[in-house]
Design a protein around this motif. Structure first.
Motif, PDB file in Angstrom:
ATOM      1  N   TYR A  40       0.813  -1.202   0.000  1.00 17.33           N
ATOM      2  CA  TYR A  40       0.000   0.000   0.000  1.00 17.33           C
ATOM      3  C   TYR A  40       0.858   1.268   0.000  1.00 17.33           C
ATOM      4  O   TYR A  40       0.476   2.285  -0.570  1.00 17.33           O
ATOM      5  N   SER A 106      -1.791  -5.290   2.776  1.00 16.16           N
ATOM      6  CA  SER A 106      -2.743  -6.384   2.633  1.00 16.16           C
ATOM      7  C   SER A 106      -2.334  -7.517   3.561  1.00 16.16           C
ATOM      8  O   SER A 106      -1.168  -7.636   3.957  1.00 16.16           O
ATOM      9  N   GLY A 248      -5.707  -6.318  -2.830  1.00  8.79           N
ATOM     10  CA  GLY A 248      -6.784  -5.429  -2.422  1.00  8.79           C
ATOM     11  C   GLY A 248      -6.371  -3.987  -2.477  1.00  8.79           C
ATOM     12  O   GLY A 248      -5.221  -3.656  -2.738  1.00  8.79           O
TER      13      GLY A 248
END
Length: 268
Positions: A40, A106, A248
């Motif tokens: 991320y 994630s 994700g």
């Protein structure tokens, strides 16, 4: 008296020293893998002081390979720094799971990161074992200095005192911080102090204190940089993400967090 090694011991010392350098390169390689950073952000669970410790181990191994007469001094350096790298990695195996649970990465990346951290810990322990073997291969010298009880006592005090102090005096620190401070700092530093109290020569004791001083200086430098950079090691954002499955979206608020907190907050 000039240190002397037989050809067999010289060759074995050089081989073990190169092994230490190879292990340091392996740790650096794992840190460069995509799974060692969040998918991320650019954040990792590792502190800034990890790369300097790995670099010291790698360079020291090359020094011993080139000049086997320095084997015992190099072994002391590698032993202290290797124990710190192993401690940092052991803490990271847990912190990666917390990282994923806190939406800093994630969950799949957190699991991968935890396993990679365990691999770093195993490799670092291997470097410590190799350091012990390099020390035993070094030139034999008579023990000309008696043990220094003050250094040994100081080592014990640091081993127990730093973690307890962190828990007692740092409001943000939870019980897990006791183990974290022990593995990151107090146990490696205590090992340096203990070595400075029991090694057989004045030169080796000075090396042990030097390795301790360098580690402390690196830690202070990283702490000084924390207000600007953060205390955590960062890797390039999105580094290598195509090599692992992206599991994700990023944090729900769209932010890019710089690093996970050093300590776990105490529960009420």
């Amino acid at each position: 008296m000039t240190a002397w090694l037989s050809d067999e011991r010289r060759t074995r010392t050089q081989s073990l020293a190169l092994l230490i350098t190879l292990l340091a390169v392996m740790v650096a390689g794992i840190l460069a893998l995509p799974g060692s950073a969040s998918d991320y952000t650019d954040a990792t669970v590792y502190p800034l002081m990890l790369p300097p410790a790995v670099l010291i181990i790698g360079v020291a191994g090359l020094v011993a390979a080139y000049r086997p007469s320095t084997a015992r001094a190099v072994a002391v350096f590698c032993g202290v720094n290797g124990s710190q790298v192993a401690g940092i990695a052991m803490v990271a195996t847990r912190d990666w799971l917390n990282f994923g649970g806190a939406d800093e990465s994630s969950r799949q990346r957190a699991l991968v990161g935890s396993w990679l951290a365990l691999a770093i810990a195993v490799i670092a322990v291997g470097a410590v074992v190799a350091s012990v073997m390099v020390y035993r291969c070094g030139a034999n010298r008579p023990s000309i200095l008696p043990p220094q009880p003050g250094m040994v006592t100081a080592g014990l005090a640091v081993a127990a005192g730093l973690p307890i102090s962190a828990y007692v005096f740092w409001d943000e620190a939870g019980l897990s911080a006791v183990g974290q401070v022990a593995l990151w700092w107090s146990l490696p530093w205590a090992a340096g102090l203990y070595a400075a109290g029991v090694l057989p020569t004045k030169a080796l004791r000075a090396v042990a204190l030097s390795s301790l001083a360098i580690s402390v200086a690196v830690t202070v430098g990283c702490a000084a940089a924390a207000p600007v950079h953060g205390f955590g090691l960062r890797l390039p954002y999105g580094f290598g993400s195509p090599l692992l499955h992206y599991a994700g979206p990023g944090p729900s608020d769209g932010s890019r967090r710089s690093a996970a907190p050093i300590f776990v907050r105490r529960s009420a």
